[in-house]
Structure formats: C-alpha cells, structure tokens
Scaffold this motif. Sequence first.
Motif, PDB file in Angstrom:
ATOM      1  N   LEU A 157       0.953  -1.272   0.005  1.00  0.00           N
ATOM      2  CA  LEU A 157       0.075  -0.096  -0.043  1.00  0.00           C
ATOM      3  C   LEU A 157       0.890   1.217  -0.106  1.00  0.00           C
ATOM      4  O   LEU A 157       2.000   1.252   0.549  1.00  0.00           O
ATOM      5  CB  LEU A 157      -0.878   0.205   1.381  1.00  0.00           C
ATOM      6  CG  LEU A 157      -1.872  -0.967   1.354  1.00  0.00           C
ATOM      7  CD1 LEU A 157      -2.692  -0.882   2.762  1.00  0.00           C
ATOM      8  CD2 LEU A 157      -2.863  -1.451   0.198  1.00  0.00           C
ATOM      9  N   THR A 158       0.350   2.200  -0.644  1.00  0.00           N
ATOM     10  CA  THR A 158       1.014   3.576  -0.779  1.00  0.00           C
ATOM     11  C   THR A 158       0.935   4.070   0.848  1.00  0.00           C
ATOM     12  O   THR A 158      -0.204   3.584   1.535  1.00  0.00           O
ATOM     13  CB  THR A 158       0.547   4.349  -1.698  1.00  0.00           C
ATOM     14  OG1 THR A 158      -0.950   4.721  -1.512  1.00  0.00           O
ATOM     15  CG2 THR A 158       0.569   3.968  -3.035  1.00  0.00           C
ATOM     16  N   HIS A 191      -8.749   5.862  -3.720  1.00  0.00           N
ATOM     17  CA  HIS A 191      -8.072   5.127  -2.872  1.00  0.00           C
ATOM     18  C   HIS A 191      -8.569   4.003  -2.074  1.00  0.00           C
ATOM     19  O   HIS A 191      -8.009   2.923  -1.771  1.00  0.00           O
ATOM     20  CB  HIS A 191      -7.479   6.197  -1.575  1.00  0.00           C
ATOM     21  CG  HIS A 191      -6.682   7.369  -2.074  1.00  0.00           C
ATOM     22  ND1 HIS A 191      -5.525   7.013  -2.990  1.00  0.00           N
ATOM     23  CD2 HIS A 191      -6.345   8.714  -1.829  1.00  0.00           C
ATOM     24  CE1 HIS A 191      -4.985   8.164  -3.268  1.00  0.00           C
ATOM     25  NE2 HIS A 191      -5.365   9.420  -2.682  1.00  0.00           N
ATOM     26  N   VAL A 192     -10.076   4.172  -1.856  1.00  0.00           N
ATOM     27  CA  VAL A 192     -10.514   3.039  -1.213  1.00  0.00           C
ATOM     28  C   VAL A 192     -10.431   1.662  -2.284  1.00  0.00           C
ATOM     29  O   VAL A 192     -10.388   0.708  -2.041  1.00  0.00           O
ATOM     30  CB  VAL A 192     -11.861   3.317  -0.622  1.00  0.00           C
ATOM     31  CG1 VAL A 192     -12.832   2.270  -0.369  1.00  0.00           C
ATOM     32  CG2 VAL A 192     -11.923   4.243   0.383  1.00  0.00           C
ATOM     33  N   SER A 193     -11.028   2.219  -3.368  1.00  0.00           N
ATOM     34  CA  SER A 193     -10.764   0.908  -4.401  1.00  0.00           C
ATOM     35  C   SER A 193      -9.309   0.315  -4.651  1.00  0.00           C
ATOM     36  O   SER A 193      -9.396  -0.866  -4.601  1.00  0.00           O
ATOM     37  CB  SER A 193     -11.333   1.745  -5.840  1.00  0.00           C
ATOM     38  OG  SER A 193     -12.482   2.135  -5.738  1.00  0.00           O
ATOM     39  N   GLY A 194      -8.377   1.301  -4.544  1.00  0.00           N
ATOM     40  CA  GLY A 194      -7.232   0.598  -4.607  1.00  0.00           C
ATOM     41  C   GLY A 194      -6.617  -0.174  -3.483  1.00  0.00           C
ATOM     42  O   GLY A 194      -6.069  -1.366  -3.649  1.00  0.00           O
ATOM     43  N   VAL A 195      -7.203   0.085  -2.327  1.00  0.00           N
ATOM     44  CA  VAL A 195      -6.917  -0.797  -0.880  1.00  0.00           C
ATOM     45  C   VAL A 195      -7.703  -1.968  -1.122  1.00  0.00           C
ATOM     46  O   VAL A 195      -7.020  -2.931  -0.903  1.00  0.00           O
ATOM     47  CB  VAL A 195      -7.333   0.012   0.114  1.00  0.00           C
ATOM     48  CG1 VAL A 195      -7.349  -0.978   1.493  1.00  0.00           C
ATOM     49  CG2 VAL A 195      -6.638   1.176   0.551  1.00  0.00           C
ATOM     50  N   ALA A 201      -9.846  -7.639  -1.494  1.00  0.00           N
ATOM     51  CA  ALA A 201     -10.955  -7.621  -0.518  1.00  0.00           C
ATOM     52  C   ALA A 201     -12.271  -7.158  -1.308  1.00  0.00           C
ATOM     53  O   ALA A 201     -12.271  -6.279  -2.035  1.00  0.00           O
ATOM     54  CB  ALA A 201     -10.599  -6.507   0.611  1.00  0.00           C
ATOM     55  N   ARG A 202     -13.457  -8.049  -0.912  1.00  0.00           N
ATOM     56  CA  ARG A 202     -14.696  -7.709  -1.344  1.00  0.00           C
ATOM     57  C   ARG A 202     -15.483  -6.237  -1.111  1.00  0.00           C
ATOM     58  O   ARG A 202     -15.971  -5.492  -1.892  1.00  0.00           O
ATOM     59  CB  ARG A 202     -15.629  -8.880  -1.057  1.00  0.00           C
ATOM     60  CG  ARG A 202     -17.106  -8.731  -1.632  1.00  0.00           C
ATOM     61  CD  ARG A 202     -17.951  -9.923  -1.243  1.00  0.00           C
ATOM     62  NE  ARG A 202     -18.839  -9.705  -0.187  1.00  0.00           N
ATOM     63  CZ  ARG A 202     -20.212  -9.338  -0.665  1.00  0.00           C
ATOM     64  NH1 ARG A 202     -20.589  -9.081  -1.878  1.00  0.00           N
ATOM     65  NH2 ARG A 202     -21.110  -9.288   0.549  1.00  0.00           N
ATOM     66  N   ASP A 203     -15.043  -6.132   0.188  1.00  0.00           N
ATOM     67  CA  ASP A 203     -15.489  -4.728   0.611  1.00  0.00           C
ATOM     68  C   ASP A 203     -14.634  -4.293   1.737  1.00  0.00           C
ATOM     69  O   ASP A 203     -13.717  -4.798   2.008  1.00  0.00           O
ATOM     70  CB  ASP A 203     -16.939  -5.023   0.952  1.00  0.00           C
ATOM     71  CG  ASP A 203     -17.246  -5.828   2.088  1.00  0.00           C
ATOM     72  OD1 ASP A 203     -16.360  -6.225   2.732  1.00  0.00           O
ATOM     73  OD2 ASP A 203     -18.280  -6.376   2.120  1.00  0.00           O
ATOM     74  N   ARG A 204     -15.256  -2.964   2.505  1.00  0.00           N
ATOM     75  CA  ARG A 204     -14.532  -2.626   3.320  1.00  0.00           C
ATOM     76  C   ARG A 204     -14.307  -3.377   4.720  1.00  0.00           C
ATOM     77  O   ARG A 204     -13.367  -3.451   5.333  1.00  0.00           O
ATOM     78  CB  ARG A 204     -15.330  -1.353   3.923  1.00  0.00           C
ATOM     79  CG  ARG A 204     -15.340  -0.274   2.811  1.00  0.00           C
ATOM     80  CD  ARG A 204     -16.405   0.636   3.442  1.00  0.00           C
ATOM     81  NE  ARG A 204     -15.783   2.171   4.116  1.00  0.00           N
ATOM     82  CZ  ARG A 204     -15.357   3.175   3.558  1.00  0.00           C
ATOM     83  NH1 ARG A 204     -15.780   3.215   2.101  1.00  0.00           N
ATOM     84  NH2 ARG A 204     -14.788   4.089   4.122  1.00  0.00           N
TER      85      ARG A 204
END
Length: 224
Positions: A157-158, A191-195, A201-204
């Motif tokens: 991760l950045t 950024h969330v999509s990148g993580v 991961a399917r979701d948060r």
Amino acid sequence: MPVTVLLVDDEPLVRAGLRAVLEAQPDIEVVGEAADGAAVIPLVRRLRPDVVAMDVRMPLMDGIEATRAVLRTVERPPRILVVTTFENDEYVYEALRAGADGFLLKRARPAEIVHAVRLVAEGESLLFPASVRRLAASYGERPGNRAARDLLERARLTEREAEVLRLMTRGLSNAEIAARLVVGAETVKSHVSGVLAKLGARDRTQAVITAYESGFVAAGRTHG
C-alpha cells in the motif's frame, strides 16, 4: 429504487418482526423470506436482492456456510448482513471473515435495523466498527494471521492508501475521510478502491478484518 432485502431466519417471529420494521420504510422492500441458509442461493438468483439479512445459526446450513456459498456461486452477489442474538460470538466473526458485510443484533431497535440495512447497501462505511474491533480482539489471534500479514506485505500500500485504511478501520465514510484528509470525495473513493483491489477484499469489512488480523492496526486499541 428501493433497497431490496431477503430475510433468512429459522424463527418465523424474527422474520415477521424484521419485515414489519423494514417495510415501514418507503425506500426498503422485502422481496422474500427463507427459513434456512440452504434455500438462499436459488432465492438470491431469482429475486436479486440488494441485501440478505441472514441468521448466523440455522439447523441445515448456517449463515457462515450460506455466505460462503452465495459469494462463491452467485454472480454479482448481494450484500450480506448477518443477524445474531449475541454480539461477541465467534460465529459472527467467522461470517465476517467469510465475506459478510456486517452484522445486526436481533434485539436492535427499529431505527438501528433500518440504519444497518441502508449502510450495508451503500457500502461506504463500516457497520459497528467498535464491535468489529472487539470481535477481532477476541477471535483474531489465530494461525491465519500470518497469511494476513503476508497479504498486507504483498499489497504494498502507498502511504496515502495506508492512511485511508487506518481511517476505514475507525468506521469513517468516504465523505468523512475526505474531510479528515482535506481531499475530494472522488479521490478517497479511488484510494479505497485501490486498497480493496490490492488486498483482494470484496468490501470495506474484509479490508478492515485484514488490517486487524495482520497487526496493521491493533484490535484492542481504541481509536479517537
């Protein structure tokens, strides 16, 4: 368009109560019911609900196995909200690890039930982050942690993505993260999509569990 919900619980009174609460809302529609997890896949394929509210403990197929089955076999699967009697339950944690998007207590107040369904349907916030933290503290110490650590290391991760993941573990929405970092909402969404992509991961919820199990954040720590 209303949020469509499938209710899955072996207790008719629980299903009736959830239906009454949810159908009182103009933006939520209950499209079907089932009494066991074994009936979920054909109903999901036929009804295409946005959210499945699923009991974690059922006689033939429990919510953990039903969650795994739905995510494994259904194209564009619905959000899954596990319904449980006990909050600090290893079954709940295993359901979240299996891919459920959040959980709801059967004794929750009507407003909490409605909020949970809407939040899980939107997918832009973590439902009950403090409770997920407590579950991770209780059940997250397991051999799988090494796999989570390896996964996080490979993700690379950045610095900004890592910062976004830390804020996600606190339950902040995209808009709240944007305000905290003083950036645009679309930037945060990216950024969330990148993580999620880097962690597979399917979701948060899945990303946050990886964050706890890998030691990226301490499960027992209280965030401000």
